[in-house]
Design an enzyme around this catalytic site. Sequence first.
Site, short mmCIF file in Angstrom:
data_model
loop_
_atom_site.label_atom_id
_atom_site.label_comp_id
_atom_site.label_asym_id
_atom_site.label_seq_id
_atom_site.Cartn_x
_atom_site.Cartn_y
_atom_site.Cartn_z
N LYS A 8 0.86 -1.18 0.00
CA LYS A 8 0.00 0.00 0.00
C LYS A 8 0.90 1.23 0.00
CE LYS A 8 0.80 1.43 4.40
NZ LYS A 8 1.53 2.70 4.69
N ASP A 136 -2.37 -0.81 10.75
CA ASP A 136 -2.85 -0.77 9.37
C ASP A 136 -3.18 -2.15 8.81
OD1 ASP A 136 -0.26 -1.69 9.23
OD2 ASP A 136 0.39 -0.32 7.65
#
Length: 271
Positions: A8, A136
């Site tokens: 990401k 995350d």
Amino acid sequence: MVVFPNAKINLGLFVTEKRPDGFHNLETVFIPVPGFNDVLEVIDNKDSKEDSFSSSGINVVENHEDNLVAKALKLLRKDHPIPPLKVHLHKNIPAGAGLGGGSADAAFMLRLLNEQYTLGLSSEELETRASLLGADCAFFIRNQPVAARGTGNIFSPIELPLPGYWMMVVIPPVSLSTPEAYRNITPKQPAQNIETILKEPVEVWRQQLVNDFEPNAFSKYPELKQIKSDLYDQGALYAAMSGSGSAIFGIFRQKPDISWPKDYSIWCGKL
């Protein structure tokens, strides 16, 4: 079963306040980077009553018990009967680069186990478990663009005008620790919230969509600042550091053709 945990990147990162627990609240946007993947394979270990872990590629894991993939397995096994496994992780996503590779591996492990052993866990339940492994990790359960707040664990969906653009991710052989990232940081609320900024054309983001970790990182490692400058010089519409670094990415209208030092890790693909 084989799955492909993806990286990401962060679009912007504002450190908004220090919390009473000593952590910081953030405002950022996570987007998945399709095609920039690790490889995770899990099969039943019929030769033993214990799990077997192995790894290959970059950042090879020495102590597998500390790996987030092993921790994800242990977490689900508390409540579900999962047989002994053979687990192999091939690493392509560098560690310590702000790309979430370890978090992705853990989340994809949860998803794989849920499917392979028919555990019946919903996305919400998987997110709850993933959040126990890292701030995350939960993002990678649905693996879709989100605005993230809190410590990076409170998500809201967001639409981005990026399909069809090209991205180049440049990772020099530099790793930054979390304490380094927060050194000299003064939390403050951004002039505009991140959703408002991202409604503007990509070309406008350069002035408003900042990463508050960049000044510390660029001061300690000037080559990171130079990479960002080089991406702009080669036509990037927007360039920034991802998370706490050290990966620097650029967004382009056309496929970029840029040469980098041989010890850099590079990924380039379409969003």
